[in-house]
Design a protein around this motif. Structure first.
Motif, short mmCIF file in Angstrom:
data_model
loop_
_atom_site.label_atom_id
_atom_site.label_comp_id
_atom_site.label_asym_id
_atom_site.label_seq_id
_atom_site.Cartn_x
_atom_site.Cartn_y
_atom_site.Cartn_z
N LEU A 115 0.84 -1.20 0.00
CA LEU A 115 0.00 0.00 0.00
C LEU A 115 0.87 1.25 0.00
N PRO A 116 0.31 2.39 -0.42
CA PRO A 116 1.07 3.63 -0.38
C PRO A 116 1.51 3.95 1.05
N GLY A 117 2.62 4.66 1.20
CA GLY A 117 3.17 4.98 2.51
C GLY A 117 2.46 6.10 3.23
N VAL A 118 1.49 6.77 2.58
CA VAL A 118 0.77 7.87 3.22
C VAL A 118 -0.73 7.64 3.13
N SER A 119 -1.44 8.13 4.12
CA SER A 119 -2.89 8.01 4.13
C SER A 119 -3.47 8.81 2.98
N GLY A 120 -4.44 8.23 2.31
CA GLY A 120 -5.08 8.91 1.19
C GLY A 120 -4.41 8.63 -0.14
N GLY A 121 -3.29 7.92 -0.11
CA GLY A 121 -2.61 7.57 -1.36
C GLY A 121 -3.44 6.57 -2.15
N THR A 122 -3.17 6.48 -3.41
CA THR A 122 -3.90 5.55 -4.26
C THR A 122 -2.92 4.64 -4.98
N ILE A 123 -3.40 3.48 -5.35
CA ILE A 123 -2.63 2.55 -6.16
C ILE A 123 -3.53 1.98 -7.24
N THR A 124 -2.95 1.62 -8.34
CA THR A 124 -3.65 0.89 -9.39
C THR A 124 -2.91 -0.42 -9.56
N LEU A 125 -3.58 -1.51 -9.25
CA LEU A 125 -2.96 -2.82 -9.35
C LEU A 125 -2.80 -3.19 -10.82
N PRO A 126 -1.77 -3.96 -11.14
CA PRO A 126 -1.58 -4.36 -12.53
C PRO A 126 -2.69 -5.30 -12.98
N THR A 127 -3.02 -5.24 -14.25
CA THR A 127 -4.00 -6.16 -14.82
C THR A 127 -3.33 -7.51 -14.97
N VAL A 128 -3.97 -8.55 -14.46
CA VAL A 128 -3.43 -9.91 -14.54
C VAL A 128 -4.49 -10.81 -15.17
N PHE A 129 -4.06 -11.96 -15.64
CA PHE A 129 -5.01 -12.95 -16.12
C PHE A 129 -5.53 -13.74 -14.93
N PHE A 130 -6.83 -14.03 -14.91
CA PHE A 130 -7.42 -14.80 -13.83
C PHE A 130 -6.68 -16.13 -13.74
N GLY A 131 -6.17 -16.45 -12.56
CA GLY A 131 -5.40 -17.67 -12.39
C GLY A 131 -4.05 -17.63 -13.08
N ASP A 132 -3.68 -16.44 -13.54
CA ASP A 132 -2.44 -16.25 -14.30
C ASP A 132 -2.30 -17.25 -15.43
N ALA A 133 -3.45 -17.58 -16.02
CA ALA A 133 -3.44 -18.56 -17.11
C ALA A 133 -2.80 -18.00 -18.37
N GLY A 134 -2.80 -16.70 -18.55
CA GLY A 134 -2.22 -16.10 -19.75
C GLY A 134 -3.11 -16.29 -20.95
N PRO A 135 -2.77 -15.62 -22.02
CA PRO A 135 -3.59 -15.77 -23.22
C PRO A 135 -3.42 -17.17 -23.81
N GLN A 136 -4.46 -17.62 -24.48
CA GLN A 136 -4.37 -18.92 -25.13
C GLN A 136 -3.34 -18.84 -26.24
N GLN A 137 -2.48 -19.82 -26.30
CA GLN A 137 -1.43 -19.86 -27.31
C GLN A 137 -1.76 -20.94 -28.33
N THR A 138 -1.50 -20.63 -29.58
CA THR A 138 -1.63 -21.61 -30.66
C THR A 138 -0.28 -21.75 -31.31
N SER A 139 0.20 -22.96 -31.40
CA SER A 139 1.50 -23.21 -32.01
C SER A 139 1.38 -24.37 -32.98
N VAL A 140 2.04 -24.26 -34.11
CA VAL A 140 2.10 -25.35 -35.07
C VAL A 140 3.32 -26.19 -34.71
N VAL A 141 3.10 -27.46 -34.46
CA VAL A 141 4.18 -28.37 -34.09
C VAL A 141 4.22 -29.48 -35.12
N THR A 142 5.38 -29.73 -35.70
CA THR A 142 5.55 -30.81 -36.67
C THR A 142 6.26 -31.97 -35.99
N PHE A 143 5.60 -33.11 -35.96
CA PHE A 143 6.17 -34.32 -35.38
C PHE A 143 6.67 -35.20 -36.53
#
Length: 130
Positions: free
Chosen positions: A60-88
């Motif tokens: 929290l801010p060190g002074v009363s009345g200070g404000t913070i904006t928390l970073p935007t995160v992915f729910f569960g830190d799942a991240g964006p869905q990734q699509t990758s082409v994999v050649t086996f």
């Protein structure tokens, strides 16, 4: 309660403002909750915590009345869905030579986390002869 802006560039980002009365300076502990109650942790966000069920910390801010904006995160830190082409590729020559594989009647498939290990693969996941 957090709300989203359906007309925003990303309508999937939910936000809201709260007043915290923790003595300054202090650490805010928080979690997100998905009211559907579905998911791994009964609706509770357990991101960045590796299944520990701990709260997300933020200083929290060190002074009363200070404000913070928390970073935007992915729910569960799942991240964006990734699509990758994999050649086996697998060389079946030895299995053909010993009669353990007939390319005219057999098929080589890939099984793994990409298809639930035991699930039958889609035709696009069947390895073809090159």
């Amino acid at each position: 309660m957090l709300t989203n802006d359906p007309s925003a560039a990303n309508p999937n980002v939910y936000s809201g403002t709260a007043v915290d009365t923790t003595p300054n300076p202090g650490v805010l502990g928080y979690k997100y909750y998905n009211s559907s109650g579905l998911g791994f942790n009964g609706g509770w966000d357990d991101g960045c915590l590796n299944g520990t069920s701990a709260n997300r910390p933020y200083a929290l801010p060190g002074v009363s009345g200070g404000t913070i904006t928390l970073p935007t995160v992915f729910f569960g830190d799942a991240g964006p869905q990734q699509t990758s082409v994999v050649t086996f590729r697998v060389n079946m020559a030895q299995k053909v030579n010993t009669g353990a594989f007939n390319p005219a009647t057999g098929a080589v498939v890939v099984r793994g986390t990409l298809n639930g290990w035991g699930a039958m693969p889609s035709p696009s996941r069947t390895i073809r002869r090159f």
